[in-house]
Design a protein around this motif. Structure first.
Motif, PDB file in Angstrom:
ATOM      1  N   CYS A   1       0.893  -0.821   0.002  1.00  0.00           N
ATOM      2  CA  CYS A   1      -0.276  -0.201   0.075  1.00  0.00           C
ATOM      3  C   CYS A   1       0.761   1.284  -0.061  1.00  0.00           C
ATOM      4  O   CYS A   1       1.868   0.787   0.985  1.00  0.00           O
ATOM      5  CB  CYS A   1      -0.771   0.052   1.103  1.00  0.00           C
ATOM      6  SG  CYS A   1      -1.657   1.078   1.067  1.00  0.00           S
ATOM      7  N   LEU A   2       0.549   1.919  -0.816  1.00  0.00           N
ATOM      8  CA  LEU A   2       1.305   3.270  -1.288  1.00  0.00           C
ATOM      9  C   LEU A   2      -0.005   4.748  -0.106  1.00  0.00           C
ATOM     10  O   LEU A   2      -1.087   4.187  -0.339  1.00  0.00           O
ATOM     11  CB  LEU A   2       1.266   3.803  -2.308  1.00  0.00           C
ATOM     12  CG  LEU A   2       2.540   4.637  -3.142  1.00  0.00           C
ATOM     13  CD1 LEU A   2       3.888   4.543  -2.521  1.00  0.00           C
ATOM     14  CD2 LEU A   2       2.319   4.632  -4.423  1.00  0.00           C
ATOM     15  N   LEU A   3       0.856   5.076   0.484  1.00  0.00           N
ATOM     16  CA  LEU A   3      -0.061   6.907   1.393  1.00  0.00           C
ATOM     17  C   LEU A   3       0.681   7.319   0.806  1.00  0.00           C
ATOM     18  O   LEU A   3       1.813   7.729   0.864  1.00  0.00           O
ATOM     19  CB  LEU A   3       0.190   6.183   2.690  1.00  0.00           C
ATOM     20  CG  LEU A   3      -0.895   5.140   3.407  1.00  0.00           C
ATOM     21  CD1 LEU A   3      -0.272   4.556   4.864  1.00  0.00           C
ATOM     22  CD2 LEU A   3      -1.365   4.732   3.403  1.00  0.00           C
ATOM     23  N   LEU A   4      -0.266   8.170   0.402  1.00  0.00           N
ATOM     24  CA  LEU A   4       0.465   9.543  -0.468  1.00  0.00           C
ATOM     25  C   LEU A   4      -0.179  10.729   0.405  1.00  0.00           C
ATOM     26  O   LEU A   4       0.311  12.119   0.003  1.00  0.00           O
ATOM     27  CB  LEU A   4       0.055  10.084  -1.706  1.00  0.00           C
ATOM     28  CG  LEU A   4      -0.673   8.869  -2.493  1.00  0.00           C
ATOM     29  CD1 LEU A   4      -1.015   9.427  -4.157  1.00  0.00           C
ATOM     30  CD2 LEU A   4       1.813   9.121  -2.611  1.00  0.00           C
ATOM     31  N   SER A   5      -0.386  10.495   1.523  1.00  0.00           N
ATOM     32  CA  SER A   5      -1.192  11.418   2.798  1.00  0.00           C
ATOM     33  C   SER A   5      -0.552  11.216   4.040  1.00  0.00           C
ATOM     34  O   SER A   5      -1.013   9.619   4.356  1.00  0.00           O
ATOM     35  CB  SER A   5      -1.987  12.019   2.828  1.00  0.00           C
ATOM     36  OG  SER A   5      -3.431  11.496   3.283  1.00  0.00           O
ATOM     37  N   GLU A   6      -0.445  12.490   4.769  1.00  0.00           N
ATOM     38  CA  GLU A   6      -0.305  12.014   6.309  1.00  0.00           C
ATOM     39  C   GLU A   6      -1.369  11.512   7.232  1.00  0.00           C
ATOM     40  O   GLU A   6      -1.347  10.461   8.429  1.00  0.00           O
ATOM     41  CB  GLU A   6       0.087  13.045   7.038  1.00  0.00           C
ATOM     42  CG  GLU A   6       2.049  12.729   7.391  1.00  0.00           C
ATOM     43  CD  GLU A   6       2.505  14.172   8.251  1.00  0.00           C
ATOM     44  OE1 GLU A   6       1.510  15.165   8.822  1.00  0.00           O
ATOM     45  OE2 GLU A   6       3.938  14.530   7.383  1.00  0.00           O
ATOM     46  N   ASP A   7      -2.733  11.820   6.389  1.00  0.00           N
ATOM     47  CA  ASP A   7      -3.829  11.011   7.416  1.00  0.00           C
ATOM     48  C   ASP A   7      -4.507   9.960   6.538  1.00  0.00           C
ATOM     49  O   ASP A   7      -5.386   9.357   7.046  1.00  0.00           O
ATOM     50  CB  ASP A   7      -4.967  11.838   7.577  1.00  0.00           C
ATOM     51  CG  ASP A   7      -4.609  13.270   7.660  1.00  0.00           C
ATOM     52  OD1 ASP A   7      -3.941  13.337   8.517  1.00  0.00           O
ATOM     53  OD2 ASP A   7      -4.374  14.493   7.531  1.00  0.00           O
ATOM     54  N   ALA A   8      -3.395   9.382   5.302  1.00  0.00           N
ATOM     55  CA  ALA A   8      -4.600   8.039   4.699  1.00  0.00           C
ATOM     56  C   ALA A   8      -3.514   6.773   5.759  1.00  0.00           C
ATOM     57  O   ALA A   8      -3.128   6.882   6.273  1.00  0.00           O
ATOM     58  CB  ALA A   8      -3.827   7.646   3.571  1.00  0.00           C
ATOM     59  N   ARG A   9      -4.779   5.828   5.739  1.00  0.00           N
ATOM     60  CA  ARG A   9      -4.657   4.715   6.709  1.00  0.00           C
ATOM     61  C   ARG A   9      -5.388   3.886   6.190  1.00  0.00           C
ATOM     62  O   ARG A   9      -5.926   3.223   5.820  1.00  0.00           O
ATOM     63  CB  ARG A   9      -5.397   5.269   7.818  1.00  0.00           C
ATOM     64  CG  ARG A   9      -5.065   3.878   9.166  1.00  0.00           C
ATOM     65  CD  ARG A   9      -6.487   4.184   9.883  1.00  0.00           C
ATOM     66  NE  ARG A   9      -6.752   2.579  10.489  1.00  0.00           N
ATOM     67  CZ  ARG A   9      -5.868   2.503  11.805  1.00  0.00           C
ATOM     68  NH1 ARG A   9      -4.685   3.680  12.048  1.00  0.00           N
ATOM     69  NH2 ARG A   9      -5.078   1.186  12.424  1.00  0.00           N
ATOM     70  N   ILE A  10      -4.410   2.255   6.395  1.00  0.00           N
ATOM     71  CA  ILE A  10      -4.222   1.120   5.491  1.00  0.00           C
ATOM     72  C   ILE A  10      -4.354   0.490   7.098  1.00  0.00           C
ATOM     73  O   ILE A  10      -3.952   0.246   7.820  1.00  0.00           O
ATOM     74  CB  ILE A  10      -3.181   1.115   4.867  1.00  0.00           C
ATOM     75  CG1 ILE A  10      -3.688  -0.631   3.736  1.00  0.00           C
ATOM     76  CG2 ILE A  10      -1.813   1.182   5.004  1.00  0.00           C
ATOM     77  CD1 ILE A  10      -4.428  -1.223   3.388  1.00  0.00           C
ATOM     78  N   ASP A  11      -5.191  -0.608   6.954  1.00  0.00           N
ATOM     79  CA  ASP A  11      -5.665  -1.805   8.079  1.00  0.00           C
ATOM     80  C   ASP A  11      -5.471  -2.773   7.244  1.00  0.00           C
ATOM     81  O   ASP A  11      -5.939  -3.236   6.349  1.00  0.00           O
ATOM     82  CB  ASP A  11      -6.539  -1.817   8.774  1.00  0.00           C
ATOM     83  CG  ASP A  11      -6.407  -0.493   9.878  1.00  0.00           C
ATOM     84  OD1 ASP A  11      -5.442  -0.867  10.427  1.00  0.00           O
ATOM     85  OD2 ASP A  11      -7.702  -0.036   9.366  1.00  0.00           O
ATOM     86  N   THR A  12      -3.727  -3.771   7.445  1.00  0.00           N
ATOM     87  CA  THR A  12      -4.394  -4.444   6.716  1.00  0.00           C
ATOM     88  C   THR A  12      -3.737  -6.130   7.589  1.00  0.00           C
ATOM     89  O   THR A  12      -2.564  -5.920   8.330  1.00  0.00           O
ATOM     90  CB  THR A  12      -3.265  -5.105   5.973  1.00  0.00           C
ATOM     91  OG1 THR A  12      -2.818  -6.061   4.978  1.00  0.00           O
ATOM     92  CG2 THR A  12      -1.481  -4.120   5.863  1.00  0.00           C
ATOM     93  N   LYS A  13      -4.324  -7.276   7.032  1.00  0.00           N
ATOM     94  CA  LYS A  13      -4.770  -8.336   8.337  1.00  0.00           C
ATOM     95  C   LYS A  13      -4.793  -9.761   6.897  1.00  0.00           C
ATOM     96  O   LYS A  13      -5.241 -10.654   6.744  1.00  0.00           O
ATOM     97  CB  LYS A  13      -5.728  -8.426   8.323  1.00  0.00           C
ATOM     98  CG  LYS A  13      -5.413  -8.620   9.796  1.00  0.00           C
ATOM     99  CD  LYS A  13      -6.249  -8.996  11.071  1.00  0.00           C
ATOM    100  CE  LYS A  13      -7.697  -9.975  10.647  1.00  0.00           C
ATOM    101  NZ  LYS A  13      -8.886 -10.255  11.891  1.00  0.00           N
ATOM    102  N   PRO A  14      -2.710 -10.798   7.539  1.00  0.00           N
ATOM    103  CA  PRO A  14      -2.909 -11.635   6.225  1.00  0.00           C
ATOM    104  C   PRO A  14      -3.315 -12.421   7.635  1.00  0.00           C
ATOM    105  O   PRO A  14      -2.583 -12.570   9.060  1.00  0.00           O
ATOM    106  CB  PRO A  14      -1.045 -11.132   5.340  1.00  0.00           C
ATOM    107  CG  PRO A  14      -0.951 -10.369   6.411  1.00  0.00           C
ATOM    108  CD  PRO A  14      -1.423  -9.867   7.856  1.00  0.00           C
ATOM    109  N   GLN A  15      -3.624 -13.951   7.144  1.00  0.00           N
ATOM    110  CA  GLN A  15      -3.843 -14.679   8.142  1.00  0.00           C
ATOM    111  C   GLN A  15      -3.707 -16.221   7.539  1.00  0.00           C
ATOM    112  O   GLN A  15      -4.563 -16.113   6.545  1.00  0.00           O
ATOM    113  CB  GLN A  15      -4.908 -14.332   8.705  1.00  0.00           C
ATOM    114  CG  GLN A  15      -5.728 -13.525   9.454  1.00  0.00           C
ATOM    115  CD  GLN A  15      -7.516 -13.693   9.614  1.00  0.00           C
ATOM    116  OE1 GLN A  15      -7.610 -14.046  10.245  1.00  0.00           O
ATOM    117  NE2 GLN A  15      -8.343 -12.621   8.732  1.00  0.00           N
ATOM    118  N   LEU A  16      -2.638 -16.535   7.974  1.00  0.00           N
ATOM    119  CA  LEU A  16      -2.516 -18.291   7.353  1.00  0.00           C
ATOM    120  C   LEU A  16      -2.875 -19.367   8.761  1.00  0.00           C
ATOM    121  O   LEU A  16      -2.294 -19.362   9.775  1.00  0.00           O
ATOM    122  CB  LEU A  16      -1.551 -18.551   6.706  1.00  0.00           C
ATOM    123  CG  LEU A  16      -0.750 -17.477   6.287  1.00  0.00           C
ATOM    124  CD1 LEU A  16       0.921 -17.443   6.069  1.00  0.00           C
ATOM    125  CD2 LEU A  16      -1.219 -17.704   4.770  1.00  0.00           C
TER     126      LEU A  16
END
Lengths: 245, 437
Positions: free
Chosen positions: B348-363
Motif C-alpha cells: 500500500c502506498l500512502l500519499l498523505s499523512e492522514d491516509a490509513r491502511i489496515d492490513t491483516k494476512p492470516q494463514l
C-alpha cells in the motif's frame, strides 16, 4: 560557467563541506579527488540539488544564475547532469520511457517541441552504440536487475542523449572492470566539446588515465587543499593522500 | 437487541411491501428465511473480527428503499454508451438497480455456447437452475448476503457450455440510478467442463445519490474450465457498495480475478474461493485507489481443501487525503491439501499523512508439506527514485505520477483483455493527472 564560493553544506546536521571554492569554464574537465569521507559525493549532490543536503553558507553561480534557488528539475533543464554513484532502480518504469520523458521535459522547458516515440528511437540509436548499450536494456525497467557496469553505462548513455552543459560524474569508475571503464571513458570523451564542461569526482587516478583532466583538485576534510594540472593526479597515486594532511 | 435497535426494522417493513408476483415463486420461501436471518443477525458491528476495520453504521442508519423494477426504466441506450469500453466487440449485458435490461444490452455477438438469462425469469419458471442459489453464497451468518437473498429479484445468469473455447469476452455492466436506492443484484456464473471465457464486470452510477448496491455473485468453475474475471468499480463517491463473491472451483480449473476499485464512499468486497479439487490454480489480484474520505475494504478467503493447488494474491492500494483501506487475506490449508502453494502480498502506498491502511494476512495451515508465504508493505514513494527522475529533468508532480503509476502497473499488467486494460490505464492516468498526486 560554474563558480562555487565558500560553499558550506551539511547532512543530518553534520558539516561536510567547509568552504569550497571552484571555478569551471566551458570546455574544461576538472577532476575532484580525495579520500573517503572528504565530501566529494556531498559536493556532487549539492550541485544536483538533492534536498537532504543543507547548504549552510556560500553560493553557487551557474551561467549567471543562483543555482541554489533552483529545483533539481530546473537545474536539469538548464543543462546540469549528475551521473549517480549509485543509479537508482525504478521498477515498472521502462528505461526508454523514462529517458524520453526526461528528454522532452528538458526540450519543453527550453521552448522546443517534444519528440515522438519513433523519432526518439532513431535519435538514441547512435548514442547506444557509443556506450555499447545492449538494446534489450531499453525496454526493461530503469536499472532494475542491471549489473554494476550496465548501470554506469546507462548513466553515460543518458548523458549522451540529454547533452548537458555541465556533467558531474560521481565515482563513475567505482565497481567497473577495465573494459567497462574504457567504454564509459570513451563515451565521456566523445561528448567533450568547447561548450560543455565535466567535473569528474573520483577516489582513484585510474579513470583519469582515460578521461584526461585539465585541472585536478584535492578535496580533504571538506576543503580543496590543493589544485594543479593532470600531473597532480599521478602524484597522489604515488604518495597517497597522507602527505597533504 | 431487537430489530429496531439493530436498524433492521425498516427492512422487515419494506420486505412486506416489496414483492408482488414474486411472492408466488418457490424461491420466496428462501427469501423469507433470509429476511429472518438478516433481522436476527443485524448489520455487523466493529466488534466482529471480520468487520473490525470497517464500520457500516452509516449504511445501517440510512433509509434506503429497495429498488423496484420501475426505478430501472429511466436509463436509456445513450446513457449506457457512456460506460462502454472503446474497441469492445463482445456482448454487453446491462443490469440497472439490480434488474437485467435486455433492451439496453447488446447480445449480438454472444456465442451460441454462452447462455445469458435473467434471474427473474428463472425464478418465475421455478427453473431447477434456481436451486443453485445460495449453494456458494452462504448467508447463515453473513448479514449482507442474507439481505441480498431476501431482496433480490433479478440479475444475470451466465452459463458457458462444456468444451466451448474462444468465446468473446462478456461485459456485465451494473448501473445504479436514483436516490437512496438499495439494489440487490444476484449474479450466477456457470463455467462448464473444459470451457473458457473472460467476464468483465463494471459498476457505475448515473444520476444517483447515496445509493447502496449489495451484490452477491456465485461462480462455479467446473473441471478443466478457465475463467478470467475482471472488475472495474467506478461508482460515485457518495455510493455504498458491498459485494460478496463466492467461487467454487473443481479440479484442473483456473480462476483469475483482477479487481479495480476506484470509486465508492464505503466499499466492502468479500471474495471467497473454495478449491474443491486437485491441480487448481487461482489468482486474486486487486488495485484500490481512494482519496477524500473514501473507505475501501477487500477481504479475501481461500479455502485449500485438496492437494496440489496454487493460489496467488497480489493487492495494491494507493491512498490519499483521509482515505482508508483495509486488506484482509485469509488462507486456509486443510489437512488433505498437501503440496499447496499459496502466495499473498499486499502493498500500500500512502500519499498523505492522514491516509490509513489496515492490513491483516492470516494463514491457517493444517497440512505439513506446503509452501505458503505472505507479505505486506506500507510506505511512501521512494525518495531516491523521485530525486533520480527530477535530476533528469522530470518535474516533481510528473515524477510522483510516474512512480505511482509504476506501483499500480503490476496489477494492471495481469489483465489480458486489451480493451479493458486500456480503459483501466486511461482511468488511472486521468486520476493521476487530476487529483491523485
Amino acid at each position: 560557467m560554474l563558480e562555487i564560493s565558500n560553499l558550506k553544506a551539511a547532512i543530518d546536521g553534520k558539516e561536510i563541506l567547509k568552504g569550497i571554492n571552484l571555478k569551471v569554464n566551458p570546455g574544461e574537465v576538472h577532476a575532484i579527488m580525495g579520500p573517503n569521507g572528504s565530501g566529494k559525493s556531498t559536493l556532487a549532490n549539492v550541485l544536483a540539488g538533492r534536498e537532504e543536503y543543507e547548504v549552510l553558507a556560500g553560493n553557487i553561480m551557474y551561467n549567471g544564475e543562483n543555482l541554489l534557488e533552483l529545483d533539481p528539475e530546473e537545474r536539469a533543464h538548464k543543462g546540469i547532469f549528475l551521473a549517480f554513484q549509485y543509479p537508482v532502480e525504478i521498477p515498472g518504469v521502462s528505461n526508454v520511457y523514462f529517458l524520453r520523458t526526461a528528454f522532452n521535459e528538458i526540450r519543453k522547458a527550453n521552448g522546443l517541441e517534444e519528440i515522438d516515440a519513433a523519432n526518439f528511437l532513431k535519435l538514441i540509436r547512435s548514442k547506444m552504440e557509443l556506450v555499447e548499450m545492449d538494446k534489450t536494456l531499453m525496454n526493461r525497467s530503469v536499472n532494475e536487475g542491471f549489473s554494476g557496469g550496465e548501470k554506469k553505462r546507462n548513466e553515460i548513455f543518458q548523458m549522451a542523449v540529454l547533452e548537458p552543459k555541465l556533467s558531474i560524474l560521481d565515482e563513475t569508475d567505482s565497481g567497473l572492470d577495465i573494459d567497462a571503464l574504457r567504454i564509459v571513458a570513451n563515451g565521456v570523451n566523445a561528448l567533450r566539446n568547447s561548450n560543455n564542461a565535466t567535473v569528474v569526482v573520483t577516489h582513484y587516478q585510474r579513470l583519469l588515465q582515460y578521461i584526461v583532466p585539465d585541472f585536478v583538485h584535492v578535496l580533504y576534510n571538506g576543503q580543496i587543499v590543493k589544485s594543479g594540472g593532470k600531473e597532480l593526479a599521478l602524484e597522489l597515486e604515488e604518495k597517497g593522500y597522507d602527505w597533504l594532511k | 437487541m431487537n430489530s429496531i435497535e439493530k436498524n433492521t426494522e425498516k427492512y422487515l417493513d419494506a420486505f412486506r411491501t416489496h414483492f408482488n408476483g414474486e411472492a408466488k415463486q418457490a424461491f420466496h420461501a428462501t427469501r423469507e428465511k433470509a429476511v429472518d436471518t438478516f433481522s436476527r443477525l443485524g448489520f455487523p458491528s466493529t466488534k466482529k473480527e471480520e468487520w473490525r476495520f470497517t464500520n457500516v453504521a452509516e449504511i445501517s442508519r440510512k433509509q434506503f428503499s429497495p429498488a423496484g423494477r420501475n426505478s430501472s426504466e429511466t436509463v436509456s441506450v445513450s446513457d449506457v454508451e457512456k460506460f462502454m469500453f472503446s474497441d469492445w466487440d463482445g456482448p454487453v449485458l446491462v443490469v440497472v438497480n439490480g434488474y437485467f435490461k435486455e433492451k439496453l444490452s447488446n447480445l449480438d455477438s454472444l456465442s451460441d455456447k454462452v447462455k445469458v438469462e435473467s434471474l427473474a425469469k428463472i425464478l418465475d419458471n421455478n427453473d431447477k437452475a434456481a436451486n443453485k442459489l445460495g449453494q456458494n453464497a452462504i448467508w447463515a451468518d453473513e448479514a449482507f448476503t442474507a439481505l441480498n437473498t431476501a431482496f433480490t429479484k433479478d440479475g444475470c445468469v451466465i452459463t458457458v457450455d462444456a468444451n466451448s473455447e474462444n468465446s468473446k469476452p462478456v461485459h456485465l455492466m451494473h448501473i445504479s440510478t436514483g436516490d437512496a436506492i438499495l439494489s440487490s443484484p444476484r449474479t450466477v456464473v456457470n463455467i462448464n467442463k473444459n470451457a473458457n471465457i473472460t467476464i468483465v464486470e463494471s459498476f457505475h452510477s448515473l444520476n444517483s445519490k447515496d445509493s447502496f448496491t449489495n451484490i452477491v455473485s456465485e461462480i462455479f468453475v467446473d473441471e478443466n474450465a478457465h475463467l478470467k474475471h475482471y472488475k472495474l468499480q467506478d461508482v460515485d463517491t457518495n455510493s455504498f457498495l458491498v459485494g460478496n463473491c463466492a467461487i467454487n472451483q473443481n479440479q484442473n480449473s483456473t480462476y483469475q480475478s483482477v479487481a479495480m476499485d476506484f470509486g465508492g464512499k464505503l466499499v466492502r468486497n468479500n471474495i471467497s474461493l473454495a478449491l474443491n479439487g486437485e491441480n487448481i490454480s487461482s489468482i486474486l489480484n486487486g488495485l484500490y485507489i481512494a482519496q477524500g474520505e473514501q473507505h475501501i475494504d477487500n477481504h479475501t478467503f481461500i479455502d485449500h481443501a485438496q492437494p496440489h493447488c496454487e493460489s496467488h494474491e497480489l493487492y495494491r492500494g494507493i491512498l490519499k487525503d483521509k482515505a482508508k483501506g483495509v486488506f484482509s487475506g485469509k488462507i486456509l490449508v486443510r489437512q488433505d491439501a498437501q503440496k499447496t502453494d499459496a502466495k499473498q502480498s499486499n502493498n500500500c502506498l500512502l500519499l498523505s499523512e492522514d491516509a490509513r491502511i489496515d492490513t491483516k494476512p492470516q494463514l491457517e495451515i493444517y497440512a505439513d508439506d506446503v509452501k505458503c508465504t505472505h507479505g505486506a508493505t506500507v510506505g511512501q514513494l521512494d525518495e531516491s527514485a523521485l530525486f533520480y527522475l527530477r535530476a533528469r529533468g522530470v518535474p516533481y508532480k510528473k515524477a510522483m505520477s510516474i512512480l505511482t503509476y509504476a506501483f499500480a502497473e503490476e496489477v494492471i499488467d495481469s489483465i489480458k483483455t486489451d480493451a479493458f486494460k486500456n480503459k483501466v490505464e486511461a482511468l488511472l492516468l486521468e486520476r493521476l493527472e487530476k487529483s491523485l498526486v
